[in-house]
Structures are given as structure tokens and as C-alpha cells.
Design a protein around this motif. Structure first.
Motif, short mmCIF file in Angstrom:
data_model
loop_
_atom_site.label_atom_id
_atom_site.label_comp_id
_atom_site.label_asym_id
_atom_site.label_seq_id
_atom_site.Cartn_x
_atom_site.Cartn_y
_atom_site.Cartn_z
N TYR A 66 62.32 12.26 73.02
CA TYR A 66 62.61 10.92 72.48
C TYR A 66 61.21 10.66 71.31
O TYR A 66 61.54 9.98 70.22
CB TYR A 66 62.34 9.87 73.53
N GLN A 67 60.18 11.10 71.64
CA GLN A 67 59.23 10.88 70.59
C GLN A 67 59.32 11.56 69.47
O GLN A 67 59.17 11.09 68.36
CB GLN A 67 57.79 11.14 71.45
N GLY A 111 65.78 6.16 63.70
CA GLY A 111 65.79 4.76 63.34
C GLY A 111 65.12 3.82 64.59
O GLY A 111 65.12 4.45 65.66
N GLN A 112 64.75 2.54 64.13
CA GLN A 112 64.21 1.94 65.19
C GLN A 112 64.99 1.21 66.41
O GLN A 112 64.67 1.26 67.29
CB GLN A 112 63.37 0.31 64.40
N ALA A 113 66.59 0.91 65.79
CA ALA A 113 67.44 0.52 66.93
C ALA A 113 67.56 1.41 67.95
O ALA A 113 67.59 1.13 69.29
CB ALA A 113 68.79 0.04 66.29
N TRP A 114 67.53 2.66 67.67
CA TRP A 114 67.82 3.66 68.47
C TRP A 114 66.84 3.82 69.37
O TRP A 114 66.81 4.21 70.69
CB TRP A 114 68.17 5.15 67.81
N GLY A 168 64.19 3.95 74.39
CA GLY A 168 63.01 3.69 74.98
C GLY A 168 63.34 2.91 76.21
O GLY A 168 62.82 2.97 77.22
N ALA A 169 64.39 1.80 76.08
CA ALA A 169 64.43 1.05 77.31
C ALA A 169 65.25 1.88 78.12
O ALA A 169 65.12 1.63 79.53
CB ALA A 169 65.39 -0.15 76.88
N GLU A 170 66.22 2.91 77.99
CA GLU A 170 66.81 3.59 78.84
C GLU A 170 65.92 4.58 79.57
O GLU A 170 65.70 4.61 80.87
CB GLU A 170 67.74 4.44 78.31
#
Length: 195
Positions: A75-76, A83-86, A91-93
Motif C-alpha cells: 500500500y505504501q 492517487g489520493q482517492a485510492w 488505507g481505510a480498508e
């Protein structure tokens, strides 16, 4: 009035002395309950059973944690590229899965503590009965317990019957274990297949 008080005092002194003489006939002993539980084969077996169960359950959870760590590491790396939305969604998941893993670990620990607690409580009840029967058989007036919940602050060592009780419960447990093995042999069941 003084004569009555003096007579009462003498009478109470006589009664107290009589009680003291009676108390010398009391047979007492104590058991170090912590030591008893540490040296009890059945207690050790219960502890080992739940350590093994924790390893099995923990192993399953460790695999989930490893997958989560792998996804967190990728993820990092992928956050800037996608992109920021992804990044926010992923990150929330990952955060949600981390919480679920924490809850699963807490639940596992609670389950193991509850199950082992039930077995240990049952063992303590059994040992209390053994001690009570032993006390009756040997003619004790009192058997005290020491250990974590101190109810004896001092006692001479010759009153300590911990070794005798540990030997008795261990012998009884070994005998019952052999009976279980014989039942398994009669049923042609291997020990690993016991419930």
C-alpha cells in the motif's frame, strides 16, 4: 459487687484456661496452594493443553496478520502511483482489517481464558474435596491454605502437608489416566482420537 466481679473474673479465667488446654489438642496443617498447583500433573496438563491450543489458534491468526502486513507494505509503495482517492480508500480498508485482527486476537485470548478458567475452577473444586476428605481421614481440625491468597501468616514447616496432598492428587490423576487409556484400548481408539 466487688466479690461478684472477682468471682466472674476467676470463672472466666478458669474457662479461658480450660479452652486453652482444649486448643492444644487441635490438629492443624497447611497447604501451599500455589506450590500445589505448580506441582500438580493435572494442572500442568491443563496448562499445556491451552498453550498448544493457543499456538494453533495463534498460528491461524499469524497468517492473517502476515497477509495484512504484506498488503500494508505494498500500500505504501502503491499509494503515490494510484492517487489520493485510492490511497484513502485502501488505507481505510487496511485500518478496518487491522481492527478486525485485533478483535479476533482479543476474542481468542478471552475464549482461551474462559475455557481454561472453567477447567481450573473444576480442578480447584476437586482438590478442595480431596483436602477435605484427607483432613477427615487424618483427623485434622483445621487445614489452612497459603500461597497467593494468604490465610496463614506463619506456620511451622512440620505442619506443611503440601507434598502429601500433591502426591495424592498426582497418584489419583495418574490412576484415572491409566483407566482412560484402558477404555481407549477396549474401544480400539488411539489417544489422539479422544475427545
Amino acid at each position: 459487687m466487688k466479690k461478684t466481679l472477682t468471682a466472674l473474673a476467676i470463672m472466666f479465667t478458669f474457662i479461658a484456661c480450660e479452652k486453652t488446654v482444649e486448643n492444644k489438642d487441635f490438629k492443624t496443617a497447611y497447604i501451599d496452594t500455589s506450590k500445589m498447583m505448580e506441582e500438580s500433573i493435572e494442572s500442568k496438563d491443563i496448562e499445556a493443553k491451552y498453550k498448544d491450543k493457543a499456538k494453533v489458534m495463534g498460528g491461524q491468526l499469524d497468517a492473517e496478520v502476515a497477509r495484512w502486513k504484506s498488503e500494508a507494505a505494498s500500500y505504501q509503495k502503491d499509494a503515490q502511483a494510484n492517487g489520493q482517492a485510492w490511497a484513502q480508500q485502501k488505507g481505510a480498508e487496511l485500518q478496518k482489517r487491522e481492527q478486525q485482527l485485533n478483535y479476533a486476537q482479543e476474542g481468542m485470548l478471552r475464549q482461551l481464558q474462559q475455557e481454561s478458567g472453567v477447567e481450573m475452577d473444576s480442578l480447584v473444586k476437586t482438590y478442595k474435596k480431596v483436602i477435605k476428605d484427607y483432613g477427615k481421614e487424618k483427623g485434622f481440625d483445621y487445614i489452612y491454605g497459603t500461597g497467593e491468597a494468604n490465610s496463614v501468616l506463619y506456620a511451622k514447616e512440620h505442619y506443611d502437608i503440601t507434598k502429601e496432598i500433591v502426591k495424592m492428587v498426582n497418584d489419583k490423576y495418574k490412576t484415572s489416566d491409566k483407566k482412560d487409556d484402558k477404555k481407549d484400548e477396549k474401544l480400539d481408539v488411539k489417544p489422539d482420537e479422544k475427545k
